[in-house]
Design an enzyme around this catalytic site. Sequence first.
Site, PDB file in Angstrom:
ATOM      1  N   MET A 185      53.274  33.530  38.453  1.00 47.98           N
ATOM      2  CA  MET A 185      53.406  33.019  37.083  1.00 47.98           C
ATOM      3  C   MET A 185      53.060  34.122  36.081  1.00 47.98           C
ATOM      4  SD  MET A 185      52.428  29.041  37.159  1.00 47.98           S
ATOM      5  CE  MET A 185      50.663  29.197  37.055  1.00 47.98           C
ATOM      6  N   HIS A 199      47.606  40.675  38.252  1.00 47.94           N
ATOM      7  CA  HIS A 199      46.317  41.346  38.467  1.00 47.94           C
ATOM      8  C   HIS A 199      46.272  41.894  39.893  1.00 47.94           C
ATOM      9  CE1 HIS A 199      45.442  37.674  40.612  1.00 47.94           C
ATOM     10  NE2 HIS A 199      45.582  36.950  39.511  1.00 47.94           N
ATOM     11  N   GLY A 235      45.104  40.732  42.550  1.00 55.55           N
ATOM     12  CA  GLY A 235      45.456  39.750  43.589  1.00 55.55           C
ATOM     13  C   GLY A 235      46.956  39.757  43.837  1.00 55.55           C
ATOM     14  N   HIS A 236      47.726  39.701  42.743  1.00 57.89           N
ATOM     15  CA  HIS A 236      49.183  39.796  42.871  1.00 57.89           C
ATOM     16  C   HIS A 236      49.553  41.160  43.465  1.00 57.89           C
ATOM     17  CE1 HIS A 236      48.772  37.023  39.259  1.00 57.89           C
ATOM     18  NE2 HIS A 236      49.462  36.287  40.089  1.00 57.89           N
ATOM     19  N   SER A 296      41.655  35.816  38.977  1.00 60.67           N
ATOM     20  CA  SER A 296      42.628  34.815  38.546  1.00 60.67           C
ATOM     21  C   SER A 296      43.076  35.146  37.125  1.00 60.67           C
ATOM     22  CB  SER A 296      41.959  33.439  38.560  1.00 60.67           C
ATOM     23  OG  SER A 296      42.683  32.537  37.751  1.00 60.67           O
TER      24      SER A 296
HETATM   25  P1  AMP Z   1      49.950  32.692  40.305  1.00 58.87           P
HETATM   26  O1  AMP Z   1      50.589  33.733  39.459  1.00 58.87           O
HETATM   27  O2  AMP Z   1      48.550  32.352  39.903  1.00 58.87           O
HETATM   28  O3  AMP Z   1      50.827  31.483  40.520  1.00 58.87           O
HETATM   29  O4  AMP Z   1      49.800  33.352  41.738  1.00 58.87           O
HETATM   30  C1  AMP Z   1      50.896  33.904  42.410  1.00 58.87           C
HETATM   31  C2  AMP Z   1      50.484  34.227  43.832  1.00 58.87           C
HETATM   32  O5  AMP Z   1      49.404  35.150  43.802  1.00 58.87           O
HETATM   33  C3  AMP Z   1      49.991  32.978  44.586  1.00 58.87           C
HETATM   34  O6  AMP Z   1      50.465  33.033  45.924  1.00 58.87           O
HETATM   35  C4  AMP Z   1      48.499  33.146  44.538  1.00 58.87           C
HETATM   36  O7  AMP Z   1      47.832  32.522  45.613  1.00 58.87           O
HETATM   37  C5  AMP Z   1      48.345  34.651  44.596  1.00 58.87           C
HETATM   38  N1  AMP Z   1      47.040  35.042  44.058  1.00 58.87           N
HETATM   39  C6  AMP Z   1      46.513  34.720  42.839  1.00 58.87           C
HETATM   40  N2  AMP Z   1      45.258  35.228  42.713  1.00 58.87           N
HETATM   41  C7  AMP Z   1      44.997  35.867  43.885  1.00 58.87           C
HETATM   42  C8  AMP Z   1      43.871  36.584  44.383  1.00 58.87           C
HETATM   43  N3  AMP Z   1      42.759  36.736  43.669  1.00 58.87           N
HETATM   44  N4  AMP Z   1      43.945  37.114  45.611  1.00 58.87           N
HETATM   45  C9  AMP Z   1      45.071  36.963  46.371  1.00 58.87           C
HETATM   46  N5  AMP Z   1      46.168  36.305  45.959  1.00 58.87           N
HETATM   47  C10 AMP Z   1      46.131  35.753  44.731  1.00 58.87           C
END
Ligand code: AMP
Length: 292
Positions: free
Chosen positions: A32, A36, A38-39, A193
């Site tokens: 989305m 960061h 994590g992504h 996050s």
């Molecule tokens: P989002 O943009 O929040 O929908 O996340 C996109 C993908 O990145 C999803 O599969 C999340 O689980 C993963 N994600 C988000 N934060 C982290 C993190 N801190 N560590 C690993 N993966 C993450």
Amino acid sequence: MSLKEIRNPKILQQEMARLRDRRIVIGFVPTMGALHRGHGALISRARRESEIVVVSIFVNPTQFGPREDYRRYPRPVAQDRKLLLSHEVDYLFQPSVRAMYPEGFATTVEVGGDGQRFSLSNVLCGQFRPGHFRGVATIVTKLFHLVGPCRAYFGAKDYQQSVIVRRLIKDLNLDIQLRVLPTVREKDGLAISSRNHSLNPKERERARTLSGTLFWLRDEIRLGRRNLAGLHRQAFERLRRGVDRVDYLEIVDPESLCRLTKVQPKMVALTACHVGKTRLIDNVIIRLFKKD
Ligand code: AMP
């Protein structure tokens, strides 16, 4: 190759079909945005394992409840583009809401119906965010159809989501390998996050309570404590003291997400809490016989 940006679903679909015809291995990371580390970890892994890496950025309105932060969700487009370039991503798919949900849109995907007493979608976060996982399953299915990747990369940070996507891939016979990668954390343990930016310094400090409590729980079990009910009570109390509201704290089976009353070799402890206006989630996998 430079970053190719596509907004039109049909064009993406045609381009991906051409790549698949040439047997090119496509790795896909749905996000989305507000990217960061994590992504970044998901994208790096996809980069290592694929010839072509596709990242989607789409703040999916159907997975947000009416009182949730859809409008406030950060959209730092230029910064995201930089991260994608530095990770040598090939395609950015960034559709509009109208392109993904055309006038009259009426079809949804649901892993376990609302009518079921217990389903993967109506426990844990599903209880507090009705319809959330229907929105997730629907958009993930649509994106999988458009991209047609060999592998898709998700984070264990959204543990329930990863279990639901695994079920969906199996149930719909999708020919996609799912990779779920470990949660990337700040030095003090806070799971990274996009929502962490909305915490003020005091809230940021208190946000550590989630990972702190989950790690404490994991360590107590590893040290030999076996009374899950007692541990749960203590851990819940820790959370309650540190945050503004606890939605849930559960210790569950990693696949069925059923609440556990007795320890077993592999478990997951998950929590969702509110700190100020921000809702945070986190989880840890607890293995009795192996060190993480
Ligand atoms: P989002 O943009 O929040 O929908 O996340 C996109 C993908 O990145 C999803 O599969 C999340 O689980 C993963 N994600 C988000 N934060 C982290 C993190 N801190 N560590 C690993 N993966 C993450």
